[in-house]
Write an enzyme that holds these catalytic residues in place. Structure first.
Site, PDB file in Angstrom:
ATOM      1  N   GLY A   1       3.298  23.511  29.606  1.00 13.38           N
ATOM      2  CA  GLY A   1       2.871  23.081  30.936  1.00 13.38           C
ATOM      3  C   GLY A   1       1.365  23.097  31.124  1.00 13.38           C
ATOM      4  CB  ILE A   2      -1.439  23.986  28.861  1.00 14.22           C
ATOM      5  CG1 ILE A   2      -1.014  25.437  28.655  1.00 14.22           C
ATOM      6  CG2 ILE A   2      -2.959  23.866  28.867  1.00 14.22           C
ATOM      7  CD1 ILE A   2      -1.430  25.996  27.304  1.00 14.22           C
TER       8      ILE A   2
ATOM      9  CE1 TYR B   1       0.866  14.039   0.671  1.00 18.63           C
ATOM     10  CE2 TYR B   1       0.231  12.447   2.364  1.00 18.63           C
ATOM     11  CZ  TYR B   1       1.213  13.091   1.620  1.00 18.63           C
ATOM     12  OH  TYR B   1       2.527  12.780   1.831  1.00 18.63           O
TER      13      TYR B   1
ATOM     14  CG  HIS C   1      15.500  32.267  -4.907  1.00 17.69           C
ATOM     15  ND1 HIS C   1      16.344  33.257  -5.362  1.00 17.69           N
ATOM     16  CD2 HIS C   1      14.298  32.496  -5.504  1.00 17.69           C
ATOM     17  CE1 HIS C   1      15.686  34.067  -6.188  1.00 17.69           C
ATOM     18  NE2 HIS C   1      14.455  33.626  -6.292  1.00 17.69           N
TER      19      HIS C   1
ATOM     20  NE  ARG D   1      -0.628  21.116  -4.561  1.00 19.58           N
ATOM     21  CZ  ARG D   1      -0.751  22.447  -4.468  1.00 19.58           C
ATOM     22  NH1 ARG D   1      -1.222  22.988  -3.354  1.00 19.58           N
ATOM     23  NH2 ARG D   1      -0.422  23.225  -5.470  1.00 19.58           N
ATOM     24  CB  ALA D   2       2.146  17.670   2.452  1.00 18.49           C
TER      25      ALA D   2
END
Length: 322
Positions: A192-193, A143, A39, A76-77
């Site tokens: 903005g935190i 990993y 796909h 694969r991560a």
């Protein structure tokens, strides 16, 4: 002899898609894509080979015809935390699958195999000295262990065949559309935190997406890259606070940094089971990139500060325009 055809795996990923676009602009070689799914959209001007899942038994012969260089980025991560056999899953995707591809590539007469590994092979943080190619590997995660095992196998293969190997260990790769922790940081800065990193005085090496793509492209044909390991970065290190300020500048806002005590940050991370996140945000990870610069004459095409500001600007434009 220059490479006329490149086979790229992982072309739909964050780095792979940028590398594909870069390679397609070059007229010195053609590009083929190996995909795990039927796909995947076929890029104009590219051959695509749907080979199903990449593993130790995958038949790569249809995709290797006429290929001079393989750039292997697929792997694969991540593994779900509930997976009891995480290391085995990583080994199958990142070590065995890589060595299967490389073995078949060597048998088909491929001249060069470029493997995108990870700085995690060296370790998760630095204390006194930056990592270099001569540093003793110290992978501390499944990993990274699987990546190191792939590296060892590739270097052994290079000794017994005529195919040379190039291993690249990048640190965190950043851009406005980067995934993972960098995307989370972009979202936090944009919100903005107030962020509790005002007292964090760490140094982290990273690499802009454009710079990593440029370095990989250089390694396709450079004769001095043969059978070498390279650690790459922008060549400029940032503290977490500096990174936040640059991203905020790109977003056209002021960074909200609170001078929170480091001891309390560390304690909070332990209580929440987020020690890995604490290491990434508060610890140092420095890389010595002198080998790439001296041996290959490589200079990052984009300055680190400008790249970080642009990441913030483009992320803000995406949010505003969505």
């Amino acid at each position: 002899m220059p490479v006329n055809k490149v086979l790229l795996t992982g072309a739909t990923g964050f780095v792979g898609s940028a590398l594909l676009a870069h390679l397609q602009k070059q007229v010195s070689h053609t590009v083929a894509i190996a995909s795990r799914s039927e796909h995947v959209r076929i890029e104009r001007g590219c051959q695509m080979f749907n080979l199903g899942e990449f593993g130790a038994q995958t038949n790569w012969q249809p995709a290797l015809g006429g290929v001079g260089c393989v750039i292997h980025m697929a792997g694969r991560a991540h593994v779900l935390t509930q997976e009891a056999n995480a290391l085995e899953l990583f080994r199958e995707a990142n070590a065995r699958a890589t060595l299967n591809l490389a073995t078949q590539a060597a048998a088909q007469g491929v001249k060069r195999f470029i493997f995108i590994s990870s700085i995690g092979v060296n370790g998760a943080y630095t204390v006194d000295l930056p990592f270099s190619e001569s540093s003793e590997p110290a992978p501390n995660a499944d990993y990274a262990i699987s990546k190191q095992e792939a590296e060892v196998g590739l270097l052994q293969l290079a000794q017994t065949t005529e195919m040379d190997v190039v291993i690249i260990r990048p640190p965190l790769v950043y851009a406005a559309h980067a995934p993972g922790n960098f995307r989370r940081l972009l979202k936090l800065v944009h919100s903005g935190i107030p962020l509790p990193f005002g007292r964090v005085n760490n140094s982290r090496s990273m690499i802009a997406l454009e710079n990593l793509v440029d370095f990989i492209s250089l390694c396709i044909n450079h004769p001095a890259a043969a059978n070498q390991i390279f650690l790459t970065s922008d060549g400029v290190d940032f503290s977490t606070g500096q990174m936040i300020r640059l991203l905020a500048q790109g977003m056209g806002r002021k960074a909200a940094l609170v001078p929170f005590p480091m001891s309390l940050l560390n304690m909070s991370a332990k209580l929440l089971g987020k020690q890995g996140v604490y290491t990434q945000l508060c610890g140092s990870l420095q890389i010595d990139t002198s080998k790439a610069r001296q041996l290959l004459g490589w200079t990052p095409p984009m300055a680190a500060e400008a790249a970080m500001i642009r990441a913030g600007e483009e992320f803000n434009n995406r949010i505003v325009g969505s």
